[in-house]
Design a protein around this motif. Sequence first.
Motif, PDB file in Angstrom:
ATOM      1  N   LEU A 272      18.568  93.825  87.296  1.00 43.35           N
ATOM      2  CA  LEU A 272      19.767  93.094  87.720  1.00 43.35           C
ATOM      3  C   LEU A 272      20.486  93.831  88.842  1.00 43.35           C
ATOM      4  O   LEU A 272      20.969  93.212  89.808  1.00 43.35           O
ATOM      5  CB  LEU A 272      20.710  92.896  86.536  1.00 43.35           C
ATOM      6  N   ARG A 273      20.560  95.153  88.723  1.00 45.95           N
ATOM      7  CA  ARG A 273      21.211  95.929  89.792  1.00 45.95           C
ATOM      8  C   ARG A 273      20.450  95.843  91.101  1.00 45.95           C
ATOM      9  O   ARG A 273      21.022  96.032  92.183  1.00 45.95           O
ATOM     10  CB  ARG A 273      21.366  97.393  89.363  1.00 45.95           C
TER      11      ARG A 273
ATOM     12  N   LYS B  42      28.513  94.196  78.142  1.00 45.94           N
ATOM     13  CA  LYS B  42      29.285  94.792  79.235  1.00 45.94           C
ATOM     14  C   LYS B  42      28.404  95.442  80.301  1.00 45.94           C
ATOM     15  O   LYS B  42      28.586  95.186  81.500  1.00 45.94           O
ATOM     16  CB  LYS B  42      30.287  95.803  78.667  1.00 45.94           C
ATOM     17  N   PRO B  43      27.415  96.302  79.938  1.00 47.39           N
ATOM     18  CA  PRO B  43      26.584  96.911  80.984  1.00 47.39           C
ATOM     19  C   PRO B  43      25.780  95.887  81.786  1.00 47.39           C
ATOM     20  O   PRO B  43      25.537  96.090  82.984  1.00 47.39           O
ATOM     21  CB  PRO B  43      25.648  97.844  80.197  1.00 47.39           C
ATOM     22  N   LEU B  44      25.396  94.794  81.153  1.00 49.55           N
ATOM     23  CA  LEU B  44      24.642  93.770  81.863  1.00 49.55           C
ATOM     24  C   LEU B  44      25.547  93.005  82.820  1.00 49.55           C
ATOM     25  O   LEU B  44      25.143  92.675  83.945  1.00 49.55           O
ATOM     26  CB  LEU B  44      23.973  92.822  80.871  1.00 49.55           C
ATOM     27  N   ARG B  45      26.770  92.720  82.400  1.00 50.35           N
ATOM     28  CA  ARG B  45      27.726  92.080  83.304  1.00 50.35           C
ATOM     29  C   ARG B  45      28.017  92.983  84.505  1.00 50.35           C
ATOM     30  O   ARG B  45      28.130  92.514  85.649  1.00 50.35           O
ATOM     31  CB  ARG B  45      29.019  91.743  82.561  1.00 50.35           C
ATOM     32  N   GLU B  46      28.131  94.269  84.253  1.00 48.84           N
ATOM     33  CA  GLU B  46      28.370  95.210  85.340  1.00 48.84           C
ATOM     34  C   GLU B  46      27.181  95.261  86.298  1.00 48.84           C
ATOM     35  O   GLU B  46      27.354  95.337  87.520  1.00 48.84           O
ATOM     36  CB  GLU B  46      28.658  96.603  84.771  1.00 48.84           C
ATOM     37  N   ALA B  47      25.970  95.194  85.746  1.00 44.10           N
ATOM     38  CA  ALA B  47      24.769  95.201  86.595  1.00 44.10           C
ATOM     39  C   ALA B  47      24.696  93.941  87.447  1.00 44.10           C
ATOM     40  O   ALA B  47      24.300  93.982  88.617  1.00 44.10           O
ATOM     41  CB  ALA B  47      23.521  95.337  85.722  1.00 44.10           C
ATOM     42  N   VAL B  48      25.084  92.810  86.866  1.00 41.53           N
ATOM     43  CA  VAL B  48      25.124  91.551  87.629  1.00 41.53           C
ATOM     44  C   VAL B  48      26.131  91.661  88.765  1.00 41.53           C
ATOM     45  O   VAL B  48      25.858  91.283  89.913  1.00 41.53           O
ATOM     46  CB  VAL B  48      25.475  90.373  86.688  1.00 41.53           C
TER      47      VAL B  48
ATOM     48  N   GLU C 199      27.208  94.333  90.224  1.00 45.06           N
ATOM     49  CA  GLU C 199      26.771  95.320  91.223  1.00 45.06           C
ATOM     50  C   GLU C 199      25.650  94.797  92.108  1.00 45.06           C
ATOM     51  O   GLU C 199      25.669  94.978  93.324  1.00 45.06           O
ATOM     52  CB  GLU C 199      26.301  96.587  90.499  1.00 45.06           C
ATOM     53  N   GLY C 200      24.682  94.126  91.495  1.00 42.09           N
ATOM     54  CA  GLY C 200      23.495  93.746  92.261  1.00 42.09           C
ATOM     55  C   GLY C 200      23.457  92.308  92.718  1.00 42.09           C
ATOM     56  O   GLY C 200      22.710  91.963  93.644  1.00 42.09           O
ATOM     57  N   GLY C 201      24.197  91.434  92.013  1.00 39.19           N
ATOM     58  CA  GLY C 201      24.171  90.023  92.392  1.00 39.19           C
ATOM     59  C   GLY C 201      23.036  89.242  91.765  1.00 39.19           C
ATOM     60  O   GLY C 201      22.732  88.131  92.224  1.00 39.19           O
ATOM     61  N   GLY C 202      22.421  89.786  90.723  1.00 35.27           N
ATOM     62  CA  GLY C 202      21.339  89.071  90.051  1.00 35.27           C
ATOM     63  C   GLY C 202      21.871  88.159  88.961  1.00 35.27           C
ATOM     64  O   GLY C 202      23.083  88.007  88.780  1.00 35.27           O
ATOM     65  N   SER C 203      20.957  87.534  88.240  1.00 33.18           N
ATOM     66  CA  SER C 203      21.310  86.662  87.121  1.00 33.18           C
ATOM     67  C   SER C 203      20.352  86.924  85.972  1.00 33.18           C
ATOM     68  O   SER C 203      19.246  87.431  86.166  1.00 33.18           O
ATOM     69  CB  SER C 203      21.233  85.185  87.527  1.00 33.18           C
ATOM     70  N   LEU C 204      20.781  86.548  84.761  1.00 34.85           N
ATOM     71  CA  LEU C 204      19.978  86.789  83.558  1.00 34.85           C
ATOM     72  C   LEU C 204      19.931  85.540  82.705  1.00 34.85           C
ATOM     73  O   LEU C 204      20.953  84.884  82.474  1.00 34.85           O
ATOM     74  CB  LEU C 204      20.598  87.933  82.746  1.00 34.85           C
ATOM     75  N   PHE C 205      18.726  85.227  82.236  1.00 38.24           N
ATOM     76  CA  PHE C 205      18.526  84.158  81.256  1.00 38.24           C
ATOM     77  C   PHE C 205      17.571  84.675  80.196  1.00 38.24           C
ATOM     78  O   PHE C 205      16.445  85.085  80.497  1.00 38.24           O
ATOM     79  CB  PHE C 205      17.956  82.909  81.926  1.00 38.24           C
ATOM     80  N   VAL C 206      18.021  84.673  78.936  1.00 41.47           N
ATOM     81  CA  VAL C 206      17.220  85.141  77.809  1.00 41.47           C
ATOM     82  C   VAL C 206      16.903  83.956  76.916  1.00 41.47           C
ATOM     83  O   VAL C 206      17.793  83.186  76.541  1.00 41.47           O
ATOM     84  CB  VAL C 206      17.967  86.220  77.002  1.00 41.47           C
TER      85      VAL C 206
END
Length: 359
Positions: free
Chosen positions: A93-94, A119-125, A127-134
Amino acid sequence: MIPTVVWGTGNVGRAAIRAVDAHPELELTAVLVHDPAKVGRDAGQLAGLERELGVRAVDDVDAVLAARPRAVVYAASGDMRPDDAHADVARALRAGAVVVTPALYALYDPPSAPPELLKPLREAVAEGGGSLFVSGVDPGWGNDVLPLLISGLGSRLDVIRCQEIFDYSTYDQPDSVRDLIGMGHPLDYVAPMMLETVPTMVWGGQIRLMARALGVEIEEVRETMVRRPLERTVSTRTMGEFEAGTQGAVRFEVQGIVGGVPRLVIEHITRIHPSCAPDWPSPPDGAGAHRVIVEGRPRIEVTVEASDEDENRSAGGNATAVGRLVNAIDWLVGRPAGIYDALDVPLRPARGRLGRSWG
């Protein structure tokens, strides 16, 4: 074309390579592996295709992420290494990637995920501008979009039951089947997946996601668990012998309680051989299926069978779970950075793939 990395080449990763190769808007640009014996092998060979794809597997995570891939299919297991999987996803994500994965159980329903994981995943998003789908590998669509779709076909809704029913004798995942689930161990062996609260940790998010979609309040989440021994020693094609008297079948439920009644249920009925627990529900073909039962008016029952990798029904479940994830990538690429769930990501037609030859 969307440059896409597949990270991991186990049961999920093999299916992911095939799915990325089949998608008309995705381009497989790298395959990440942990096993040194796989480094340098062609992705097509690793995926069981009949042709090479011209992409050689590598183990240099830093170099692959430094190339800023637009998407990453994170197919490495999170079962036995949840902290490592969480850290890997945050790294991707970062790097600005859209990441799709089944590995982070707590993120099936992001609003109810533990803050220390979210929280760490939101911060990584950020910082890097990525997205996550689980979405789950069991597969996720069988515990969210399918039951929710079917729920809208009736006039009265009493109970939604989502079942996974499998004979795992053909499933090439001995660590998970034997040690994580407990097949072949004495009945006093407490398998990690069978520990109290663990099923809720894994599938509770999907219960809460369905409740959120249906507009109901979950009062509590309960678990039930029943295990059966093998009456005779059996031999499997992929994992050798399982001795008489050891665990041969397990049946558990994760129940969402509404008004004091189990209204949303995710149930797993798994065997290492069809001779064990023959009185429990069995799949139509004897190998594996996913079933959704809506009790109400009318009563609706839908059974889905999928096969892949030489008619392996377990692999078929993996393949459809992966299809849900990989087919979401181009939609996610066109959306703002963020963390998405199954209610956000639409299930869309396989545009451009009808009749396409790819392997």
